[in-house]
Design a protein around this motif. Structure first.
Motif, PDB file in Angstrom:
ATOM      1  N   GLY A 267       0.844  -1.181   0.000  1.00  0.00           N
ATOM      2  CA  GLY A 267       0.000   0.000   0.000  1.00  0.00           C
ATOM      3  C   GLY A 267       0.879   1.231   0.000  1.00  0.00           C
TER       4      GLY A 267
ATOM      5  N   LYS B  98      -8.855   7.740  -2.771  1.00  0.00           N
ATOM      6  CA  LYS B  98      -9.476   6.422  -2.936  1.00  0.00           C
ATOM      7  C   LYS B  98      -9.464   5.957  -4.390  1.00  0.00           C
TER       8      LYS B  98
ATOM      9  N   PRO C  84      -4.643   1.989   1.034  1.00  0.00           N
ATOM     10  CA  PRO C  84      -4.463   0.931   0.039  1.00  0.00           C
ATOM     11  C   PRO C  84      -4.333   1.520  -1.357  1.00  0.00           C
TER      12      PRO C  84
ATOM     13  N   ILE D 138      -5.678  -6.009  -2.875  1.00  0.00           N
ATOM     14  CA  ILE D 138      -4.391  -5.739  -2.227  1.00  0.00           C
ATOM     15  C   ILE D 138      -3.470  -6.943  -2.399  1.00  0.00           C
TER      16      ILE D 138
ATOM     17  N   GLU E 106      -3.989  -0.734  10.666  1.00  0.00           N
ATOM     18  CA  GLU E 106      -4.555  -0.084   9.486  1.00  0.00           C
ATOM     19  C   GLU E 106      -4.350  -0.948   8.252  1.00  0.00           C
TER      20      GLU E 106
ATOM     21  N   SER F 135      -6.513  -4.110   8.314  1.00  0.00           N
ATOM     22  CA  SER F 135      -7.961  -3.858   8.221  1.00  0.00           C
ATOM     23  C   SER F 135      -8.451  -3.904   6.772  1.00  0.00           C
ATOM     24  N   TRP F 136      -7.542  -3.778   5.816  1.00  0.00           N
ATOM     25  CA  TRP F 136      -7.946  -3.820   4.403  1.00  0.00           C
ATOM     26  C   TRP F 136      -8.362  -5.208   3.957  1.00  0.00           C
TER      27      TRP F 136
ATOM     28  N   TYR G 290     -11.154  -5.387   0.872  1.00  0.00           N
ATOM     29  CA  TYR G 290     -10.341  -5.607  -0.325  1.00  0.00           C
ATOM     30  C   TYR G 290     -10.050  -7.094  -0.506  1.00  0.00           C
TER      31      TYR G 290
END
Length: 419
Positions: free
Chosen positions: A140, A157, A282, A294, A354, A357-358, A362
């Protein structure tokens, strides 16, 4: 008689001491992670040894750039350590095929990992697993929160929002928009192409299509990421072509750059060096509403040297590595290296949290070049380094890069014929 009694007692004590000494087996770990040595010595190994008296563990890393050659030489000579730290996919699969890594399919604790988590250290058919999965890394962008706040920039985004942010940073002039060089080439591929690419080739769907031959590297889904990457050049700062990986790290942690194309492995270092607040986002999607992807890449595992003199003790250690206890210690001691264990791990580092959490919104995939497609010559992974750098430098167009990569792959790879 007294002398005889003393002699017998001494002999008995000596025998007892010898038995105690014999009970202590030393298990040696081969690894490329020199930067982890204190974590292993101060946290991981003491936690294991406290519960397994009689087994001593020694962490013996080799420089990352020398690890593969050094390990192969040691394994061939029969002098390698008991535990082998495993690269993902083809490099370790080759060691298993050469009967240098043991089959760990039935190892206690392997039930804690999904087939996807084990895929990087399993045979192509998934029937045999030869390393215990330890952690993955996520790609990311890490950014300077102070810079974003100062310039009034929101987390981008979409692609358009991403380039608008870069334009705003460049126009202000206080910060270099992005810190990344192309001198060492691998960064251009790993933090560039493999970072943003999954949004175009649709993650695992595209990777599987490339392996099966249904897609080619000259197709739009594989060329478009290069078109995107070519647009990065104006934002990388003067002299980026001569900029090393450590140069880029320093530029960011010293507060001179606003954005760093990243892998989560940077977190611990950046936490120790940066004097500003950091955040992460991301890879922006091509357009609003697109499904995001991702690169959640399996990075590191551990296997058993099939010639280990302490195989039983080494297996005990591997079983512990497969446990939730190890997962929690490792993920928190090395933020940015995310557990592949199915048992959830609570992490204390906010930046690591952080990144991880994707995984919900994703879709996760792995680097496109790592499985099957880099088993021949030219090696697709290494060639992708070269072409990613060439595209950013402007010495190859995105279309030419795709053509070169596909031509190299076609020269040795026949879809469906992987062994």
């Amino acid at each position: 008689m007294k002398y005889t009694a003393i002699l017998l007692a001494a002999t008995a004590l000596g025998g007892f001491a010898a038995n105690v000494q014999a009970a202590d087996a030393t298990v040696t770990i081969e690894s490329w992670r020199q930067d982890d040595i204190q974590v292993w010595q101060q946290k991981i190994i003491p936690a294991f040894e406290a519960k397994h008296p009689g087994i001593k563990v020694v962490f013996a890393p080799t420089a990352q750039t020398e690890y593969n050659a050094s390990l192969n030489a040691k394994l061939d000579a029969g002098s390698a350590g008991d535990i082998i730290t495993c690269r993902p996919f083809d490099a370790s699969l080759e060691l298993f095929k050469k009967k240098q890594l043991a089959d760990l399919t039935e190892l206690k604790g392997m039930e804690n990992f999904t087939p996807v988590a084990k895929a990087a250290w399993s045979t192509d058919d998934g029937k045999q697993t030869f390393c215990v999965p330890m952690a993955s890394v996520i790609h990311g962008f890490i950014y300077n929160k102070d810079a974003f706040d100062k310039l009034g920039i929101s987390i981008p985004k979409t692609e358009d929002e991403f380039f608008a942010a870069l334009d705003k940073i460049k126009a202000d002039g206080t910060y270099m928009p992005m810190a990344m060089g192309t001198k060492e080439m691998w960064e251009a591929a790993t933090m560039g192409y493999q970072n943003i690419g999954p949004n175009y080739w649709k993650g695992e769907d595209g990777r599987a299509a490339l392996i099966s031959g249904k897609q080619k590297l000259t197709d739009a889904d594989w060329v478009k990421p290069y078109e995107e990457l070519a647009k990065w050049k104006p934002y990388l700062g003067d002299g980026f072509e001569a900029q090393t990986y450590s140069d880029s790290q320093n530029l960011f942690t010293l507060g001179r750059a606003a954005i760093y194309p990243a892998g989560s492995w940077e977190i611990a270092l950046f936490n120790s060096q940066a004097q500003f607040k950091m955040g992460a986002f991301p890879p922006p999607v091509p357009k609003a509403g697109d499904q995001g992807y991702i690169s959640d890449h399996p990075d590191i595992g551990v296997g058993l040297n099939i010639k280990s003199a302490h195989a039983a003790e080494a297996k005990t250690f591997l079983e512990w590595v497969a446990s939730p206890e190890f997962a929690e210690i490792y993920a928190n001691a090395l933020p940015g290296f995310f557990s592949l264990n199915s048992n959830p791990v609570k992490m204390s580092d906010p930046l690591a949290q952080e990144f991880v959490s994707w995984r919900g919104p994703y879709k996760s995939t792995v680097r496109s070049t790592y499985q099957i497609l880099s088993r021949g010559t030219p090696n697709l992974e290494n060639e992708t380094w070269v072409e990613s750098a060439n595209v950013i430098n402007g010495t190859d167009t995105p279309a030419v890069a795709g053509e070169k990569l596909q031509k190299g792959l076609d020269s040795w790879y026949k879809p469906g014929a992987a062994k």
